[in-house]
Write an enzyme that holds these catalytic residues in place. Sequence first.
Site, PDB file in Angstrom:
ATOM      1  N   ARG A 111     -32.652 -50.176 -70.583  1.00  0.00           N
ATOM      2  CA  ARG A 111     -32.899 -50.825 -71.873  1.00  0.00           C
ATOM      3  C   ARG A 111     -31.615 -50.813 -72.694  1.00  0.00           C
ATOM      4  O   ARG A 111     -30.843 -49.851 -72.628  1.00  0.00           O
ATOM      5  CB  ARG A 111     -33.977 -50.077 -72.663  1.00  0.00           C
ATOM      6  CG  ARG A 111     -35.377 -50.391 -72.247  1.00  0.00           C
ATOM      7  CD  ARG A 111     -35.803 -51.804 -72.654  1.00  0.00           C
ATOM      8  NE  ARG A 111     -37.161 -52.101 -72.240  1.00  0.00           N
ATOM      9  CZ  ARG A 111     -37.502 -52.638 -71.063  1.00  0.00           C
ATOM     10  NH1 ARG A 111     -36.585 -52.947 -70.178  1.00  0.00           N
ATOM     11  NH2 ARG A 111     -38.766 -52.895 -70.789  1.00  0.00           N
TER      12      ARG A 111
ATOM     13  N   HIS B 152     -30.747 -59.724 -69.123  1.00  0.00           N
ATOM     14  CA  HIS B 152     -31.992 -58.963 -68.916  1.00  0.00           C
ATOM     15  C   HIS B 152     -32.818 -59.613 -67.790  1.00  0.00           C
ATOM     16  O   HIS B 152     -33.993 -59.948 -67.973  1.00  0.00           O
ATOM     17  CB  HIS B 152     -32.811 -58.868 -70.213  1.00  0.00           C
ATOM     18  CG  HIS B 152     -33.836 -57.773 -70.177  1.00  0.00           C
ATOM     19  ND1 HIS B 152     -34.145 -56.987 -71.253  1.00  0.00           N
ATOM     20  CD2 HIS B 152     -34.636 -57.320 -69.172  1.00  0.00           C
ATOM     21  CE1 HIS B 152     -35.082 -56.112 -70.929  1.00  0.00           C
ATOM     22  NE2 HIS B 152     -35.402 -56.298 -69.657  1.00  0.00           N
TER      23      HIS B 152
HETATM   24  P1  NDP Z   1     -40.492 -44.456 -64.482  1.00  0.00           P
HETATM   25  O1  NDP Z   1     -41.336 -44.056 -65.645  1.00  0.00           O
HETATM   26  O2  NDP Z   1     -41.112 -44.487 -63.134  1.00  0.00           O
HETATM   27  O3  NDP Z   1     -39.227 -43.476 -64.391  1.00  0.00           O
HETATM   28  C1  NDP Z   1     -38.528 -43.070 -65.514  1.00  0.00           C
HETATM   29  C2  NDP Z   1     -37.524 -41.991 -65.120  1.00  0.00           C
HETATM   30  O4  NDP Z   1     -36.751 -41.661 -66.276  1.00  0.00           O
HETATM   31  C3  NDP Z   1     -38.214 -40.703 -64.666  1.00  0.00           C
HETATM   32  O5  NDP Z   1     -37.479 -40.114 -63.609  1.00  0.00           O
HETATM   33  C4  NDP Z   1     -38.137 -39.834 -65.904  1.00  0.00           C
HETATM   34  O6  NDP Z   1     -38.121 -38.439 -65.665  1.00  0.00           O
HETATM   35  C5  NDP Z   1     -36.798 -40.265 -66.465  1.00  0.00           C
HETATM   36  N1  NDP Z   1     -36.727 -39.913 -67.879  1.00  0.00           N
HETATM   37  C6  NDP Z   1     -37.515 -40.303 -68.897  1.00  0.00           C
HETATM   38  N2  NDP Z   1     -37.160 -39.705 -70.043  1.00  0.00           N
HETATM   39  C7  NDP Z   1     -36.115 -38.914 -69.742  1.00  0.00           C
HETATM   40  C8  NDP Z   1     -35.325 -38.007 -70.492  1.00  0.00           C
HETATM   41  N3  NDP Z   1     -35.533 -37.806 -71.791  1.00  0.00           N
HETATM   42  N4  NDP Z   1     -34.339 -37.348 -69.849  1.00  0.00           N
HETATM   43  C9  NDP Z   1     -34.129 -37.529 -68.530  1.00  0.00           C
HETATM   44  N5  NDP Z   1     -34.843 -38.361 -67.751  1.00  0.00           N
HETATM   45  C10 NDP Z   1     -35.830 -39.034 -68.357  1.00  0.00           C
HETATM   46  O7  NDP Z   1     -39.848 -45.845 -64.854  1.00  0.00           O
HETATM   47  P2  NDP Z   1     -39.353 -47.015 -63.867  1.00  0.00           P
HETATM   48  O8  NDP Z   1     -38.451 -46.417 -62.852  1.00  0.00           O
HETATM   49  O9  NDP Z   1     -40.505 -47.814 -63.395  1.00  0.00           O
HETATM   50  O10 NDP Z   1     -38.533 -47.936 -64.891  1.00  0.00           O
HETATM   51  C11 NDP Z   1     -37.456 -47.427 -65.646  1.00  0.00           C
HETATM   52  C12 NDP Z   1     -37.089 -48.394 -66.743  1.00  0.00           C
HETATM   53  O11 NDP Z   1     -36.415 -49.522 -66.211  1.00  0.00           O
HETATM   54  C13 NDP Z   1     -38.254 -49.011 -67.519  1.00  0.00           C
HETATM   55  O12 NDP Z   1     -38.757 -48.126 -68.485  1.00  0.00           O
HETATM   56  C14 NDP Z   1     -37.616 -50.236 -68.141  1.00  0.00           C
HETATM   57  O13 NDP Z   1     -37.091 -49.899 -69.400  1.00  0.00           O
HETATM   58  C15 NDP Z   1     -36.463 -50.564 -67.189  1.00  0.00           C
HETATM   59  N6  NDP Z   1     -36.660 -51.855 -66.502  1.00  0.00           N
HETATM   60  C16 NDP Z   1     -35.740 -52.843 -66.684  1.00  0.00           C
HETATM   61  C17 NDP Z   1     -35.862 -54.048 -66.046  1.00  0.00           C
HETATM   62  C18 NDP Z   1     -34.826 -55.115 -66.190  1.00  0.00           C
HETATM   63  O14 NDP Z   1     -35.058 -56.253 -65.780  1.00  0.00           O
HETATM   64  N7  NDP Z   1     -33.661 -54.807 -66.718  1.00  0.00           N
HETATM   65  C19 NDP Z   1     -36.993 -54.323 -65.136  1.00  0.00           C
HETATM   66  C20 NDP Z   1     -37.897 -53.207 -64.984  1.00  0.00           C
HETATM   67  C21 NDP Z   1     -37.728 -52.025 -65.648  1.00  0.00           C
HETATM   68  P3  NDP Z   1     -39.354 -37.709 -64.913  1.00  0.00           P
HETATM   69  O15 NDP Z   1     -39.193 -38.087 -63.466  1.00  0.00           O
HETATM   70  O16 NDP Z   1     -39.097 -36.288 -65.176  1.00  0.00           O
HETATM   71  O17 NDP Z   1     -40.604 -38.267 -65.532  1.00  0.00           O
HETATM   72  C1  OXD Z   2     -39.501 -54.430 -67.582  1.00  0.00           C
HETATM   73  C2  OXD Z   2     -38.440 -55.413 -67.862  1.00  0.00           C
HETATM   74  O1  OXD Z   2     -39.597 -53.418 -68.275  1.00  0.00           O
HETATM   75  O2  OXD Z   2     -38.456 -56.506 -67.236  1.00  0.00           O
HETATM   76  O3  OXD Z   2     -40.281 -54.659 -66.635  1.00  0.00           O
HETATM   77  O4  OXD Z   2     -37.555 -55.144 -68.665  1.00  0.00           O
END
Ligand code: NDP
Ligand code: OXD
Length: 317
Positions: free
Chosen positions: A232, A280
Amino acid sequence: MTTASDKGRVLLAISGYEPTAWLKAFAGRREATLAADGPGDPSIRYALTWRHQPDQLSGFPNLKAIFSVGAGVDHILADPTLPDVPIVRVIDPSLTQPMIEYIAWRVLDHHRQGLLYRIQKQKKIWHEPSQRPASDVSVGIMGLGALGTEAARILGALGYQLRGWSRRARKAPGVATFHGREGLDEFLAGTDILVVLLPLTAETAGLIDYALLRKLRRRNAIGGAVLINAGRGKLQKDADILRALDDGTLKEATLDVFEIEPLPKASPMWTHPKVFVTPHSAAGSDPDRLVPAMLEQMDALDRGETLENIVDRAAGY
Ligand code: NDP
Ligand code: OXD
């Protein structure tokens, strides 16, 4: 026999994606609408949202769950009037696959000196630069969730050294793992290419700043530290990234996300020679792939079963 109207209606509160494509994906399966019949419409049982307007989801007495059209849910949790029903997010191969393609593409391009070759081509320079193997390069993934662990698997198959950072302790095959603020500095100190796949939460907002970028390993096999952010935009401070690129803290960056989106025309990111910009678009959501899985979940909840991929509101993701 249960009819479509017994199941109530699904409200599609979607902006930023073409809502009619989502509406079409529901056709003949469950009644869906782009507008409720007023704020207290009792027929609304489910909502599907992407960047909805504040208040748009409140006041429906029979709302059972909210579905995010994407993986990230910061756009939902930002609404102070959000009703207290479960929020379901996307975890689906149709989103994971394009994301790992994007990450593999950008890691390989930075490692294999894509920028240098583009410059050489422009200047008609025939020169073979020295090139180190993936096994000499360390990729550090921030966020070892649904997307981060798959990205690690693919990058591991390509031979990269891997590190991962998460909130809680995690294990992933072939990945040196770190967690929490206490593990962050050690994670960064051994990272050459930083891949950000974190959600935007109160804890992660603004995390990617100049001080953090200074902690990456700069004396490395690729001649400097690289940032790739496909999480993000508000995880990062755009001005700090530009400063880091200009003083050599960073060698190059790929940014799919920005503090302000769409990226304003006046942003120096557009013209900076060391920044690769995508709008994005790392991984988009496909209604034809995602709606069937959402319908299965709605049917399951209607039968009294539990939902999957529920957001932890306290953690913010
Ligand atoms: P998940 O919820 O599966 O994974 C999130 C990861 O981030 C977990 O490992 C979590 O830790 C870690 N995390 C969260 N908070 C913290 C913190 N404070 N400190 C350290 N680690 C942290 O999410 P996804 O993998 O499915 O997606 C990740 C992000 O990718 C989405 O939230 C979205 O914002 C972004 N995204 C962007 C897209 C784009 O087109 N650019 C498309 C799709 C997604 P833990 O394992 O301990 O829970
Ligand atoms: C998502 C994105 O969060 O596309 O899936 O950013």
